[in-house]
Design an enzyme around this catalytic site. Structure first.
Site, PDB file in Angstrom:
ATOM      1  N   ASP A  33     -15.924  11.214  -3.274  1.00 40.01           N
ATOM      2  CA  ASP A  33     -14.573  11.524  -3.189  1.00 40.01           C
ATOM      3  C   ASP A  33     -13.819  10.943  -1.938  1.00 40.01           C
ATOM      4  OD1 ASP A  33     -12.117  13.474  -4.510  1.00 40.01           O
ATOM      5  OD2 ASP A  33     -12.368  13.684  -2.378  1.00 40.01           O
ATOM      6  N   TYR A  38      -8.731   9.436   4.625  1.00 37.67           N
ATOM      7  CA  TYR A  38      -9.718   9.558   5.318  1.00 37.67           C
ATOM      8  C   TYR A  38     -10.394   8.220   6.081  1.00 37.67           C
ATOM      9  CZ  TYR A  38     -10.021  13.379   2.016  1.00 37.67           C
ATOM     10  OH  TYR A  38      -9.806  14.431   1.130  1.00 37.67           O
ATOM     11  N   LYS A  63      -6.795   8.976  -3.253  1.00 37.66           N
ATOM     12  CA  LYS A  63      -5.950   9.652  -3.276  1.00 37.66           C
ATOM     13  C   LYS A  63      -4.708   8.721  -2.601  1.00 37.66           C
ATOM     14  CE  LYS A  63      -8.866  13.580  -2.573  1.00 37.66           C
ATOM     15  NZ  LYS A  63      -9.803  13.073  -2.057  1.00 37.66           N
ATOM     16  N   HIS A  96      -2.245  13.277  -3.277  1.00 38.84           N
ATOM     17  CA  HIS A  96      -2.863  13.935  -2.492  1.00 38.84           C
ATOM     18  C   HIS A  96      -2.286  15.526  -2.333  1.00 38.84           C
ATOM     19  CE1 HIS A  96      -5.892  13.616   0.912  1.00 38.84           C
ATOM     20  NE2 HIS A  96      -5.839  14.786   0.695  1.00 38.84           N
TER      21      HIS A  96
END
Length: 262
Positions: A33, A38, A63, A96
């Site tokens: 994930d 990120y 996301k 998100h």
């Protein structure tokens, strides 16, 4: 979708991230994930390509971030993520956070990606019931996944029941409460009784509640430990004790009060 995956939030050191993901895949994890936020989608793609595991056997989630929301912007953001991952499709694509005035159009774009078979599963993250209801009013295909903060201190029972009624799978981010519940006395006692760690007890609680979990770790021993939750079972009484721990306590943001910095 596997019940256990590796969360890769804050894995920003390239080498450390790839090592953690590769370790997880060797240990039997088949879900990773990530998210545009990120900044490690390239590392996810690299770990997958070097694993030797067939692409179709690994479930990849990413996301669209808040600053990229809206219909056209989401489609562009998806193309960027797809390129960074080096994949031909993404298994699960999520909004998100429900950015006010944008999240409905963002989900419409995700629906289009699903219809064009560029993603296998359309979903959302951090959506309360009222957010989901707004999507239902316009969606041709309801979200199939809602990823939210969830752990014994924040059991989200009403939201989970709503999702079950609408055939939406629930995924727990921060399933261990960002480590804030590992020293809970009740959990520690149950861990002693079953001969497991507190983290394993919590992840097993998620599994027996039909909740998908994505614990994050870069430590090889913890990655291995978190995967060893399918060889024991919590009793009805132990599950009830864990259920009683709910205090509606968040370690992350509440979607209704989170102020986005644009």
């Amino acid at each position: 979708m596997p019940y256990l995956g590796l969360g890769v939030y804050k894995m920003t050191d390239k080498e450390e991230a790839i090592q953690a993901m590769s370790k997880a895949l060797v240990m039997g994890y088949r879900a990773i994930d990530t998210a545009a936020l990120y900044y490690n989608e390239e590392e996810v793609g690299e770990a997958i390509s070097s694993s030797g595991i067939p692409r179709e056997n690994i479930f990849v989630t990413t996301k669209v971030w808040n600053t990229d929301q809206g219909y056209d912007q989401t489609l562009r953001a998806f193309e960027t993520s797809l390129k960074k991952l080096g994949l031909e499709y993404i298994d699960l694509y999520l909004t998100h956070w429900p950015v006010e005035g944008k999240f409905v159009e963002t989900y419409r774009a995700i629906e289009r990606l699903y219809e064009e078979k560029l993603i296998r599963v359309p979903g959302v993250s951090n959506h309360h019931i009222h957010h989901l209801q707004m999507l239902f009013a316009k969606a041709n295909t309801k979200p199939m996944v809602n990823q939210v903060e969830l752990h014994p201190y924040l059991s989200q029972e009403y939201l989970r029941a709503f999702c079950t009624e609408n055939n939406i799978a629930v995924t727990a981010w921060s399933p261990l409460g960002r480590g804030g519940i590992l020293q809970d006395e009740t959990i520690m006692k149950i861990a002693r009784d079953v001969g497991k760690s507190t983290a394993q007890v919590i992840l097993r609680w998620h599994y027996q509640q039909d909740i998908i979990s994505i614990p994050k770790s870069v430590t090889p021993t913890r990655i291995e430990e978190n995967a060893q939750v399918f060889d024991f079972e919590l009793s009805t009484e132990q599950m009830a004790e864990l259920d009683k721990l709910n205090r509606n306590q968040r370690f992350g943001q509440n979607p209704d009060s989170f102020k986005f910095d644009f």
